[in-house]
Design a protein around this motif. Sequence first.
Motif, PDB file in Angstrom:
ATOM      1  N   UNK A  88      28.594 -48.477  -2.578  1.00  0.00           N
ATOM      2  CA  UNK A  88      29.188 -47.394  -3.065  1.00  0.00           C
ATOM      3  C   UNK A  88      30.407 -47.412  -3.801  1.00  0.00           C
ATOM      4  N   UNK A  89      30.841 -49.002  -3.920  1.00  0.00           N
ATOM      5  CA  UNK A  89      32.036 -49.179  -4.671  1.00  0.00           C
ATOM      6  C   UNK A  89      31.720 -49.963  -6.061  1.00  0.00           C
ATOM      7  N   UNK A  90      32.408 -49.538  -6.953  1.00  0.00           N
ATOM      8  CA  UNK A  90      32.221 -50.338  -8.340  1.00  0.00           C
ATOM      9  C   UNK A  90      33.787 -50.889  -8.822  1.00  0.00           C
ATOM     10  N   UNK A  91      33.776 -51.943  -9.189  1.00  0.00           N
ATOM     11  CA  UNK A  91      34.736 -52.494  -9.865  1.00  0.00           C
ATOM     12  C   UNK A  91      34.711 -52.261 -11.366  1.00  0.00           C
ATOM     13  N   UNK A  92      35.765 -51.685 -12.023  1.00  0.00           N
ATOM     14  CA  UNK A  92      36.049 -51.415 -13.452  1.00  0.00           C
ATOM     15  C   UNK A  92      36.913 -52.178 -14.229  1.00  0.00           C
ATOM     16  N   UNK A  93      36.762 -52.511 -15.334  1.00  0.00           N
ATOM     17  CA  UNK A  93      37.598 -53.034 -16.449  1.00  0.00           C
ATOM     18  C   UNK A  93      38.394 -52.102 -17.015  1.00  0.00           C
ATOM     19  N   UNK A  94      37.841 -50.872 -16.815  1.00  0.00           N
ATOM     20  CA  UNK A  94      38.330 -49.714 -17.718  1.00  0.00           C
ATOM     21  C   UNK A  94      39.795 -49.850 -18.142  1.00  0.00           C
ATOM     22  N   UNK A  95      40.663 -49.910 -17.168  1.00  0.00           N
ATOM     23  CA  UNK A  95      42.204 -50.091 -17.548  1.00  0.00           C
ATOM     24  C   UNK A  95      42.598 -51.520 -18.048  1.00  0.00           C
ATOM     25  N   UNK A  96      42.130 -52.548 -17.555  1.00  0.00           N
ATOM     26  CA  UNK A  96      42.695 -53.771 -17.962  1.00  0.00           C
ATOM     27  C   UNK A  96      42.385 -54.198 -19.425  1.00  0.00           C
TER      28      UNK A  96
END
Length: 237
Positions: A88-96
């Motif tokens: 249920x967890x997802x690590x995103x590069x969206x901001x970096x």
Amino acid sequence: MSDASRAVKLPSLDPAAGRIMRLGIMGGTFDPIHYGHLAVAEQAREALRLDLVLFMPAGSPAFKQDARVSDAEDRYAMTVLATAANPAFYASRFEIDRPGVTYTVDTLRALRAHYPASVELFFITGADAILDLLTWHDAADMARLATFIAATRPGYDIVQAQRRVEASGVGFDVRYIEIPALAISSTNIRDRVRGGKSVRYLTSESVIGYIQKNGLYRPGPDAFGTDALEEGEQHGR
């Protein structure tokens, strides 16, 4: 879909006909990510029935422009390692991967443009941050874009925060949840690593291994800034 959301990968959320989906957003410097962050996210997921919690390491945190922050790639890699075991967890590069200073409102705008109206946004923060919420960049727009989840410790007095938010007239929808009293902070972990002390049981073994392998937080005069929020360590104002 906005240009910002096209540039980076976001998890696919395709609600079934008539079903509302709930997306949690857990922002922070994550320098490093630790069990306190994970506990808050899991409690929020359970309490508000979130379908997914998006972990977003901040690229250039607005409130840490004068502080030393570890390389974004290292902070993202540690976030991936720490969240990998929870589906249920997802690590995103969206901001970096997005240039410029990181503001929460810009992230919420991009997410709102990316996902259909049937996906509700829930921004997870520490209860202490709620007292400062009204001073964040474009606070009124933030209130329009997302529901806020404020994580409190046992015995924490939320009355002051509730009264301040209500008196503002801005219209924030804040849900308060109680989490275990975990006395863990990224600042403390960095200090312990520099001092040659154990950080076992403060963060995951995979994150500890990454810190050791890559020589993060080595002893030296280059001190890191103190975390603004020890619970949620939120990322943009």
